[in-house]
Design a protein around this motif. Structure first.
Motif, PDB file in Angstrom:
ATOM      1  N   VAL A  29       0.819  -1.208   0.000  1.00 38.88           N
ATOM      2  CA  VAL A  29       0.000   0.000   0.000  1.00 38.88           C
ATOM      3  C   VAL A  29       0.858   1.266   0.000  1.00 38.88           C
ATOM      4  O   VAL A  29       0.493   2.263  -0.642  1.00 38.88           O
ATOM      5  N   GLY A  30       1.993   1.245   0.665  1.00 38.57           N
ATOM      6  CA  GLY A  30       2.844   2.435   0.766  1.00 38.57           C
ATOM      7  C   GLY A  30       3.278   2.997  -0.580  1.00 38.57           C
ATOM      8  O   GLY A  30       3.098   4.190  -0.848  1.00 38.57           O
ATOM      9  N   PRO A  31       3.832   2.191  -1.460  1.00 39.75           N
ATOM     10  CA  PRO A  31       4.213   2.714  -2.771  1.00 39.75           C
ATOM     11  C   PRO A  31       3.014   3.184  -3.610  1.00 39.75           C
ATOM     12  O   PRO A  31       3.135   4.134  -4.386  1.00 39.75           O
ATOM     13  N   ILE A  32       1.872   2.544  -3.430  1.00 35.34           N
ATOM     14  CA  ILE A  32       0.686   2.977  -4.184  1.00 35.34           C
ATOM     15  C   ILE A  32       0.253   4.358  -3.731  1.00 35.34           C
ATOM     16  O   ILE A  32       0.002   5.254  -4.548  1.00 35.34           O
ATOM     17  N   VAL A  33       0.185   4.570  -2.415  1.00 32.15           N
ATOM     18  CA  VAL A  33      -0.206   5.875  -1.891  1.00 32.15           C
ATOM     19  C   VAL A  33       0.847   6.935  -2.245  1.00 32.15           C
ATOM     20  O   VAL A  33       0.505   8.048  -2.644  1.00 32.15           O
ATOM     21  N   GLY A  34       2.107   6.585  -2.134  1.00 28.60           N
ATOM     22  CA  GLY A  34       3.169   7.518  -2.513  1.00 28.60           C
ATOM     23  C   GLY A  34       3.097   7.896  -3.980  1.00 28.60           C
ATOM     24  O   GLY A  34       3.286   9.052  -4.347  1.00 28.60           O
ATOM     25  N   GLY A  35       2.792   6.936  -4.841  1.00 25.19           N
ATOM     26  CA  GLY A  35       2.660   7.227  -6.267  1.00 25.19           C
ATOM     27  C   GLY A  35       1.450   8.082  -6.580  1.00 25.19           C
ATOM     28  O   GLY A  35       1.493   8.930  -7.468  1.00 25.19           O
ATOM     29  N   LEU A  36       0.375   7.879  -5.846  1.00 20.14           N
ATOM     30  CA  LEU A  36      -0.811   8.703  -6.064  1.00 20.14           C
ATOM     31  C   LEU A  36      -0.612  10.137  -5.594  1.00 20.14           C
ATOM     32  O   LEU A  36      -1.192  11.064  -6.156  1.00 20.14           O
ATOM     33  N   LEU A  37       0.200  10.324  -4.561  1.00 16.69           N
ATOM     34  CA  LEU A  37       0.409  11.666  -4.021  1.00 16.69           C
ATOM     35  C   LEU A  37       1.588  12.395  -4.662  1.00 16.69           C
ATOM     36  O   LEU A  37       1.724  13.597  -4.475  1.00 16.69           O
ATOM     37  N   GLN A  39       3.829  14.292  -7.367  1.00 15.99           N
ATOM     38  CA  GLN A  39       3.574  15.263  -8.440  1.00 15.99           C
ATOM     39  C   GLN A  39       2.105  15.700  -8.475  1.00 15.99           C
ATOM     40  O   GLN A  39       1.428  15.575  -9.494  1.00 15.99           O
ATOM     41  N   PRO A  40       1.603  16.246  -7.365  1.00 14.04           N
ATOM     42  CA  PRO A  40       0.187  16.603  -7.329  1.00 14.04           C
ATOM     43  C   PRO A  40      -0.173  17.766  -8.242  1.00 14.04           C
ATOM     44  O   PRO A  40      -1.323  17.857  -8.691  1.00 14.04           O
ATOM     45  N   ALA A  41       0.779  18.661  -8.548  1.00 14.70           N
ATOM     46  CA  ALA A  41       0.469  19.806  -9.407  1.00 14.70           C
ATOM     47  C   ALA A  41       0.196  19.370 -10.845  1.00 14.70           C
ATOM     48  O   ALA A  41      -0.600  19.996 -11.542  1.00 14.70           O
ATOM     49  N   THR A  42       0.829  18.300 -11.295  1.00 19.20           N
ATOM     50  CA  THR A  42       0.563  17.826 -12.662  1.00 19.20           C
ATOM     51  C   THR A  42      -0.602  16.846 -12.709  1.00 19.20           C
ATOM     52  O   THR A  42      -1.330  16.797 -13.698  1.00 19.20           O
ATOM     53  N   LYS A  43      -0.814  16.061 -11.634  1.00 20.42           N
ATOM     54  CA  LYS A  43      -1.895  15.085 -11.629  1.00 20.42           C
ATOM     55  C   LYS A  43      -3.243  15.702 -11.252  1.00 20.42           C
ATOM     56  O   LYS A  43      -4.274  15.290 -11.750  1.00 20.42           O
ATOM     57  N   TYR A  44      -3.212  16.664 -10.349  1.00 15.40           N
ATOM     58  CA  TYR A  44      -4.438  17.278  -9.840  1.00 15.40           C
ATOM     59  C   TYR A  44      -4.350  18.801  -9.965  1.00 15.40           C
ATOM     60  O   TYR A  44      -4.270  19.513  -8.955  1.00 15.40           O
ATOM     61  N   PRO A  45      -4.353  19.342 -11.191  1.00 13.80           N
ATOM     62  CA  PRO A  45      -4.167  20.793 -11.356  1.00 13.80           C
ATOM     63  C   PRO A  45      -5.337  21.617 -10.812  1.00 13.80           C
ATOM     64  O   PRO A  45      -5.167  22.808 -10.553  1.00 13.80           O
ATOM     65  N   ALA A  46      -6.494  21.017 -10.617  1.00 10.02           N
ATOM     66  CA  ALA A  46      -7.623  21.761 -10.054  1.00 10.02           C
ATOM     67  C   ALA A  46      -7.408  22.076  -8.574  1.00 10.02           C
ATOM     68  O   ALA A  46      -7.956  23.056  -8.061  1.00 10.02           O
ATOM     69  N   TYR A  47      -6.603  21.276  -7.903  1.00 13.13           N
ATOM     70  CA  TYR A  47      -6.383  21.460  -6.467  1.00 13.13           C
ATOM     71  C   TYR A  47      -5.026  22.070  -6.134  1.00 13.13           C
ATOM     72  O   TYR A  47      -4.884  22.709  -5.094  1.00 13.13           O
ATOM     73  N   PHE A  48      -4.026  21.863  -6.980  1.00 11.53           N
ATOM     74  CA  PHE A  48      -2.666  22.319  -6.695  1.00 11.53           C
ATOM     75  C   PHE A  48      -2.144  23.147  -7.860  1.00 11.53           C
ATOM     76  O   PHE A  48      -2.271  22.755  -9.015  1.00 11.53           O
ATOM     77  N   PHE A  54       3.850  22.642  -4.171  1.00 14.54           N
ATOM     78  CA  PHE A  54       3.871  21.292  -4.729  1.00 14.54           C
ATOM     79  C   PHE A  54       4.200  21.285  -6.218  1.00 14.54           C
ATOM     80  O   PHE A  54       4.514  20.242  -6.775  1.00 14.54           O
ATOM     81  N   GLY A  55       4.138  22.439  -6.873  1.00 10.64           N
ATOM     82  CA  GLY A  55       4.621  22.530  -8.241  1.00 10.64           C
ATOM     83  C   GLY A  55       6.134  22.618  -8.279  1.00 10.64           C
ATOM     84  O   GLY A  55       6.781  22.081  -9.180  1.00 10.64           O
ATOM     85  N   GLN A  56       6.686  23.308  -7.279  1.00  6.87           N
ATOM     86  CA  GLN A  56       8.141  23.460  -7.205  1.00  6.87           C
ATOM     87  C   GLN A  56       8.805  22.212  -6.622  1.00  6.87           C
ATOM     88  O   GLN A  56       9.903  21.835  -7.039  1.00  6.87           O
ATOM     89  N   PHE A  57       8.155  21.593  -5.655  1.00  2.00           N
ATOM     90  CA  PHE A  57       8.685  20.376  -5.023  1.00  2.00           C
ATOM     91  C   PHE A  57       7.658  19.260  -5.216  1.00  2.00           C
ATOM     92  O   PHE A  57       6.781  19.043  -4.372  1.00  2.00           O
ATOM     93  N   PRO A  58       7.747  18.511  -6.302  1.00  2.00           N
ATOM     94  CA  PRO A  58       6.674  17.563  -6.644  1.00  2.00           C
ATOM     95  C   PRO A  58       6.542  16.360  -5.710  1.00  2.00           C
ATOM     96  O   PRO A  58       5.507  15.715  -5.686  1.00  2.00           O
ATOM     97  N   TYR A  59       7.556  16.078  -4.920  1.00  2.00           N
ATOM     98  CA  TYR A  59       7.479  14.922  -4.021  1.00  2.00           C
ATOM     99  C   TYR A  59       7.325  15.338  -2.564  1.00  2.00           C
ATOM    100  O   TYR A  59       7.502  14.526  -1.659  1.00  2.00           O
TER     101      TYR A  59
END
Length: 93
Positions: A29-37, A39-48, A54-59
């Motif tokens: 579960v850990g890698p799955i949650v880490g992968g989902l979270l 680069q949030p600025a590119t995956k979820y541009p409506a929220y970030f 999070f755009g400057q520091f994607p991880y």
């Protein structure tokens, strides 16, 4: 009830079994949650925002979440677990 030696043996078996289950679960579960979270600025541009933290520091989001979970666990353990060491006051002369 169980004799003393076999009770300790049974407890160690259950501990080993549940430790295996939990560690296997979190290894999956850990890698799955880490992968989902990640680069949030590119995956979820409506929220970030791309210009935000999070755009400057994607991880940063998975790291911050992991840090918060660890600190929360530390405080829960510190304040909720009872002290198991018996403190014997010194004899007064």
């Amino acid at each position: 009830g169980l004799p003393g030696d076999s009770e300790a043996y049974v407890r160690s078996l259950f501990f080993d079994f549940f430790y295996f289950l939990l560690s296997y679960f979190f290894y999956k579960v850990g890698p799955i949650v880490g992968g989902l979270l990640a680069q949030p600025a590119t995956k979820y541009p409506a929220y970030f925002s791309q210009d935000g933290l999070f755009g400057q520091f994607p991880y940063a989001l998975p790291c911050i979440l992991s840090f918060a979970l660890g600190v929360m666990s530390l405080f829960i353990c510190y304040f909720m677990l009872p002290e198991s060491k018996v403190i014997i006051p010194p004899d007064k002369p």
